[in-house]
Design a protein around this motif. Structure first.
Motif, PDB file in Angstrom:
ATOM      1  N   ALA A 363     109.741 -93.261  -5.123  1.00  0.00           N
ATOM      2  CA  ALA A 363     108.844 -92.278  -4.504  1.00  0.00           C
ATOM      3  C   ALA A 363     107.491 -92.893  -4.234  1.00  0.00           C
ATOM      4  N   GLY A 364     106.670 -92.152  -3.503  1.00  0.00           N
ATOM      5  CA  GLY A 364     105.271 -92.524  -3.306  1.00  0.00           C
ATOM      6  C   GLY A 364     104.939 -92.958  -1.903  1.00  0.00           C
ATOM      7  N   GLU A 365     105.928 -93.368  -1.140  1.00  0.00           N
ATOM      8  CA  GLU A 365     105.686 -93.887   0.211  1.00  0.00           C
ATOM      9  C   GLU A 365     107.042 -93.907   0.911  1.00  0.00           C
ATOM     10  N   ILE A 384     117.800 -92.800  -5.155  1.00  0.00           N
ATOM     11  CA  ILE A 384     117.370 -91.508  -4.622  1.00  0.00           C
ATOM     12  C   ILE A 384     115.885 -91.537  -4.272  1.00  0.00           C
ATOM     13  N   ASP A 385     115.618 -91.410  -2.989  1.00  0.00           N
ATOM     14  CA  ASP A 385     114.253 -91.313  -2.492  1.00  0.00           C
ATOM     15  C   ASP A 385     113.755 -89.901  -2.823  1.00  0.00           C
ATOM     16  N   ASN A 386     112.518 -89.775  -3.220  1.00  0.00           N
ATOM     17  CA  ASN A 386     111.968 -88.428  -3.398  1.00  0.00           C
ATOM     18  C   ASN A 386     110.514 -88.422  -2.980  1.00  0.00           C
ATOM     19  N   TYR A 387     110.137 -87.292  -2.390  1.00  0.00           N
ATOM     20  CA  TYR A 387     108.820 -87.167  -1.770  1.00  0.00           C
ATOM     21  C   TYR A 387     108.002 -86.148  -2.527  1.00  0.00           C
ATOM     22  N   TRP A 388     106.788 -86.532  -2.882  1.00  0.00           N
ATOM     23  CA  TRP A 388     105.870 -85.566  -3.484  1.00  0.00           C
ATOM     24  C   TRP A 388     104.443 -86.028  -3.350  1.00  0.00           C
ATOM     25  N   GLN A 389     103.554 -85.273  -3.966  1.00  0.00           N
ATOM     26  CA  GLN A 389     102.135 -85.559  -3.859  1.00  0.00           C
ATOM     27  C   GLN A 389     101.485 -85.340  -5.225  1.00  0.00           C
ATOM     28  N   THR A 390     100.312 -85.901  -5.397  1.00  0.00           N
ATOM     29  CA  THR A 390      99.569 -85.645  -6.639  1.00  0.00           C
ATOM     30  C   THR A 390      99.477 -84.135  -6.850  1.00  0.00           C
ATOM     31  N   GLU A 391      99.282 -83.415  -5.764  1.00  0.00           N
ATOM     32  CA  GLU A 391      99.105 -81.962  -5.842  1.00  0.00           C
ATOM     33  C   GLU A 391     100.345 -81.252  -6.375  1.00  0.00           C
ATOM     34  N   ALA A 479      99.785 -82.035   4.796  1.00  0.00           N
ATOM     35  CA  ALA A 479      99.095 -83.022   5.637  1.00  0.00           C
ATOM     36  C   ALA A 479     100.014 -84.184   6.014  1.00  0.00           C
ATOM     37  N   ASP A 480     101.316 -83.953   5.967  1.00  0.00           N
ATOM     38  CA  ASP A 480     102.275 -84.964   6.424  1.00  0.00           C
ATOM     39  C   ASP A 480     103.027 -84.442   7.638  1.00  0.00           C
ATOM     40  N   TRP A 481     103.287 -85.347   8.586  1.00  0.00           N
ATOM     41  CA  TRP A 481     104.191 -85.033   9.687  1.00  0.00           C
ATOM     42  C   TRP A 481     105.619 -85.162   9.175  1.00  0.00           C
ATOM     43  N   GLY A 494     104.461 -89.743   8.189  1.00  0.00           N
ATOM     44  CA  GLY A 494     103.074 -90.192   8.017  1.00  0.00           C
ATOM     45  C   GLY A 494     102.091 -89.039   7.975  1.00  0.00           C
ATOM     46  N   ARG A 495     100.855 -89.368   7.652  1.00  0.00           N
ATOM     47  CA  ARG A 495      99.825 -88.367   7.415  1.00  0.00           C
ATOM     48  C   ARG A 495      99.207 -87.865   8.715  1.00  0.00           C
ATOM     49  N   ILE A 496      98.755 -86.615   8.671  1.00  0.00           N
ATOM     50  CA  ILE A 496      98.051 -86.082   9.834  1.00  0.00           C
ATOM     51  C   ILE A 496      96.548 -86.354   9.729  1.00  0.00           C
ATOM     52  N   ILE A 500      95.321 -92.975   3.760  1.00  0.00           N
ATOM     53  CA  ILE A 500      96.326 -94.022   3.947  1.00  0.00           C
ATOM     54  C   ILE A 500      97.077 -94.252   2.636  1.00  0.00           C
ATOM     55  N   ASN A 501      98.225 -94.884   2.750  1.00  0.00           N
ATOM     56  CA  ASN A 501      99.075 -95.063   1.593  1.00  0.00           C
ATOM     57  C   ASN A 501      99.329 -96.557   1.377  1.00  0.00           C
ATOM     58  N   VAL A 502      98.721 -97.105   0.328  1.00  0.00           N
ATOM     59  CA  VAL A 502      98.845 -98.533   0.048  1.00  0.00           C
ATOM     60  C   VAL A 502      99.712 -98.711  -1.188  1.00  0.00           C
ATOM     61  N   HIS A 505     100.088 -95.748  -3.215  1.00  0.00           N
ATOM     62  CA  HIS A 505      98.899 -95.089  -3.747  1.00  0.00           C
ATOM     63  C   HIS A 505      98.026 -94.590  -2.626  1.00  0.00           C
ATOM     64  N   ARG A 506      97.538 -93.391  -2.812  1.00  0.00           N
ATOM     65  CA  ARG A 506      96.770 -92.764  -1.752  1.00  0.00           C
ATOM     66  C   ARG A 506      95.309 -93.218  -1.785  1.00  0.00           C
ATOM     67  N   LEU A 507      94.815 -93.631  -0.656  1.00  0.00           N
ATOM     68  CA  LEU A 507      93.401 -94.002  -0.560  1.00  0.00           C
ATOM     69  C   LEU A 507      92.787 -93.259   0.608  1.00  0.00           C
TER      70      LEU A 507
HETATM   71  P1  AMP Z   1     100.001 -89.323  -3.691  1.00  0.00           P
HETATM   72  O1  AMP Z   1      99.359 -88.010  -3.886  1.00  0.00           O
HETATM   73  O2  AMP Z   1      99.099 -90.475  -3.933  1.00  0.00           O
HETATM   74  O3  AMP Z   1     101.289 -89.413  -4.460  1.00  0.00           O
HETATM   75  O4  AMP Z   1     100.378 -89.458  -2.148  1.00  0.00           O
HETATM   76  C1  AMP Z   1     101.186 -88.494  -1.538  1.00  0.00           C
HETATM   77  C2  AMP Z   1     101.528 -88.940  -0.170  1.00  0.00           C
HETATM   78  O5  AMP Z   1     102.367 -90.105  -0.206  1.00  0.00           O
HETATM   79  C3  AMP Z   1     102.337 -87.928   0.609  1.00  0.00           C
HETATM   80  O6  AMP Z   1     101.513 -86.949   1.208  1.00  0.00           O
HETATM   81  C4  AMP Z   1     103.059 -88.807   1.614  1.00  0.00           C
HETATM   82  O7  AMP Z   1     102.228 -89.120   2.695  1.00  0.00           O
HETATM   83  C5  AMP Z   1     103.349 -90.063   0.809  1.00  0.00           C
HETATM   84  N1  AMP Z   1     104.690 -90.052   0.181  1.00  0.00           N
HETATM   85  C6  AMP Z   1     104.988 -89.813  -1.108  1.00  0.00           C
HETATM   86  N2  AMP Z   1     106.315 -89.938  -1.333  1.00  0.00           N
HETATM   87  C7  AMP Z   1     106.887 -90.248  -0.162  1.00  0.00           C
HETATM   88  C8  AMP Z   1     108.248 -90.502   0.270  1.00  0.00           C
HETATM   89  N3  AMP Z   1     109.260 -90.480  -0.582  1.00  0.00           N
HETATM   90  N4  AMP Z   1     108.443 -90.765   1.580  1.00  0.00           N
HETATM   91  C9  AMP Z   1     107.413 -90.802   2.456  1.00  0.00           C
HETATM   92  N5  AMP Z   1     106.127 -90.595   2.117  1.00  0.00           N
HETATM   93  C10 AMP Z   1     105.855 -90.320   0.824  1.00  0.00           C
END
Ligand code: AMP
Length: 631
Positions: A363-365, A384-391, A479-481, A494-496, A500-502, A505-507
């Motif tokens: 996860a994370g990018e 398993i890919d998973n998508y989330w945010q700090t929030e 805030a993601d497309w 990607g983000r709207i 940016i995501n390095v 990690h979100r910067l």
């Molecule tokens: P952070 O809060 O630092 O974890 O960053 C969250 C952001 O990372 C999200 O809004 C996405 O833009 C990106 N992100 C996190 N996980 C994924 C993923 N599995 N695939 C694509 N983007 C991701």
């Protein structure tokens, strides 16, 4: 897809009954009176009236039943230490830390800022906070003084817990002087600083009357017992800062009951981990993934958790797999960047007995298909890919294989909306997109348990940042497309915004711009994220200097570039260091003054900058292109 679809539908349509069931994963000292209080949208109070404690659920209840079972496995390839703490031992250490807090006057609701490397004491420090109802705010050890000072001023901690030094790649990284500098910069420095002296930096300075030695206090408190403090389900457990579009990071505030329930439930339904098993999450406690899946999640599930201090390549690229083999790791969690780094190594390093492993979660990018296929084949287990945010605090998109084992993987997609998230893709006018139509990923509130309750001390910022995308309907914006296919699988595009995501990690580009502006040579700056093979994106800065004679030669440009990078290192930390700093005569802007970031990004990536709103900008962009060629 039947079984999961039913499970998901119930979580949305029969919300309260669904979450009342999930609440059974944790101990309640007093049962909740109301599962979901949504009387004040978009704010939500989960499990209102319930009394519980995160530390009790993560530690004490397992220690009572299985005191000798492994809880925390600490492996440091930096110092060579390796130590396993049983649940009984973990509880003793957490109580000692809590006793130290008590002695230092830390009370329920007080903030404790934790600025530490990946050492067991960091886990004790976090767990001790939630044990007594204090609120922790962990700041990633890679952040430098100015970042730390901003967070100190926002959280106003009574106490900071730190170590005198960390280590990375065999080098000692002093922490203490960064903290001292941050305290000097801060308006609200802490009264006390507790230092874990690792003996790595013998020369660190101590501030008389403020700085205290952990080992001494630990001896003094001895076997003191500190009972858990039962807190309301809505009591804040922690604050974690994350970058946004402004220069000022947001304090994501998490509750106690909802977070415990969401994590405990995710351990079963998403991560397929259970009591007695072992989890290895390669993140850092400074990130949201580290909070959830190095510390709280696995412990809530009664698992052993591996806390690893080191890099994936040292002493050699086989280190992670040796850890998996030695500790019979069942569940592993990492980030795509790390896998891309490992992909470049000799595959023989992976020839280990990895038969204990059930899944690898990433996860994370964005996880690209090539990397996904490669690691899947190399490990022979589902990835398993998973998508989330700090929030969100836990996955928003994933495949809940703990609910339905045969949910198919779609490469390039982090899967389906996780139960509890009423997720849709929206057009910019607030109407819903059809299948395969690109839009903004939004969540209809109430957000499920575990998600941020508010922005620390700024309720109004919570509403304006996350819920004001459309006038109607009321929607949380990620805030993601994204794009949803006809089977409900999402792809993130990607983000709207200017985040940016390095390397996962979100910067915030604003933060980096502000840091660069602190260099007296710089008049104006724009930072954009540029594609990178390994890290996904890296920051690149375009700057206008005050005195052009400073950049007359290539050598002079190189020297100033290094100086600017150093400014960022010093203020924010190496994690935010621009990959390149270009010196340009002017920055391209629209007539209304909005920076043409997309055009800058395109040029830095060697692409066509696209349509240009004004003639002046075409000229400015030509000059930018020339500056890139000349650098
Ligand atoms: P952070 O809060 O630092 O974890 O960053 C969250 C952001 O990372 C999200 O809004 C996405 O833009 C990106 N992100 C996190 N996980 C994924 C993923 N599995 N695939 C694509 N983007 C991701």
């Amino acid at each position: 897809m039947g079984k999961y679809q039913d499970f998901y539908r119930r979580s949305i349509e029969d919300r309260d009954a669904f979450w009342a069931e999930q609440a059974q994963f944790i101990h309640w000292e007093k049962a909740p009176e109301l599962i979901c209080d949504y009387s004040n949208p978009p704010f939500v109070k989960w499990f209102k009236g319930g009394l519980t404690n995160l530390c009790y659920n993560a530690v004490d209840r397992h220690a009572a039943k299985r005191p000798d079972a492994p809880a925390l496995i600490y492996v440091s390839t930096e110092t060579g230490e390796e130590k396993t703490y049983s649940y009984g031992e973990l509880q003793r250490e957490v109580e000692r830390m809590a006793a130290i807090y008590r002695r230092l006057g830390v009370e329920k609701g007080d903030r404790v800022l934790i600025y530490m490397p990946m050492i067991p004491q960091a886990a004790f420090a976090m767990l001790a906070c939630v044990r007594i109802g204090a609120i922790h705010s962990v700041v990633f050890g890679g952040f430098a003084a100015a970042s730390l000072a901003t967070r100190i001023d926002d959280a106003q901690p009574k106490l900071v817990v730190t170590a005198e030094a960390g280590m990375r790649n065999g080098n000692v990284i002093p922490y203490k002087h960064l903290l001292d500098e941050a305290c000097r910069l801060a308006q609200f420095p802490p009264e006390k600083v507790l230092i874990v002296d690792r003996g790595l930096d013998p020369n660190f300075a101590r501030v008389e009357g403020r700085d205290l030695d952990y080992a001494t206090l630990r001896d003094e408190v001895g076997e003191a017992r500190v009972p858990v403090e039962w807190v309301d389900a809505t009591h804040p457990s922690y604050i974690l800062y994350t970058s946004g579009t402004t220069g000022k990071p947001k304090g994501v505030q998490r509750d106690t009951g909802g977070y415990a329930v969401a994590l405990a439930s995710s351990m079963k339904h998403i991560f397929c981990g259970g009591e007695g098993e072992t989890m290895f999450c390669t993140s850092d406690i400074g990130w949201v993934v580290g909070h959830g899946y190095i510390i709280y999640g696995p412990l809530l599930a009664g698992m052993a958790t591996v806390m690893y201090e080191g890099t994936p390549l040292r002493p050699d690229p086989g280190i992670w797999w040796r850890i998996v083999e030695k500790y019979r790791v069942n569940v592993m969690f990492s980030a795509p960047t790390a896998v891309r780094v490992l992909k470049k190594q000799d595959p023989s390093y992976m020839k280990r007995d990895l038969s204990s492993l059930k899944h690898l979660f990433l996860a994370g990018e964005p996880l690209d298909e090539t990397t996904h296929r490669w690691i899947h084949e190399a490990l022979g287990v589902p990835v398993i890919d998973n998508y989330w945010q700090t929030e969100s605090g836990w996955p928003i998109l994933a495949l809940c294989r703990g609910v339905q084992e045969d949910l198919p993987i779609k490469y390039g997609s982090p899967g389906l909306p996780v139960y509890g998230y009423d997720l849709h893709v929206y057009r910019e006018d607030g109407t819903e997109c059809g299948p395969n139509e690109k839009g903004i990923v939004g969540i209809v509130p109430p957000l499920p348990p575990g998600c941020l309750a508010t922005v620390w001390g700024q309720d109004e910022r919570f509403v304006s940042t996350y819920f004001s995308l459309f006038r109607e309907p009321l929607v949380y914006s990620t805030a993601d497309w994204g794009i949803k296919d006809e089977n409900g699988y999402l792809t993130i595009l990607g983000r709207i915004d200017d985040v940016i995501n390095v390397a996962g990690h979100r910067l915030g580009t604003r933060e980096i711009e502000e840091a660069i502006q602190a260099n007296p040579a710089i008049a104006e700056v724009a930072v954009v994220g540029v594609h990178d093979e390994v890290k996904g994106q890296v920051p690149v800065a375009f700057t206008v200097v005050k005195d052009p004679s400073r950049i007359a030669t290539r050598e002079a440009r190189r020297a100033l570039e290094e100086e600017v990078k150093k400014t960022v290192d010093e203020l924010l930390g190496a994690i935010a260091r621009p990959h390149r700093v270009y010196f340009v005569q002017g920055l391209p802007k629209t007539r209304s003054g909005k920076m043409l970031r997309r055009s800058l990004q395109a040029l830095a990536e060697g692409r066509d900058p696209g349509d240009l709103p004004t003639i002046e900008d075409a000229h400015t962009l030509e000059m930018v292109a020339e500056a890139i060629r000349e650098s």
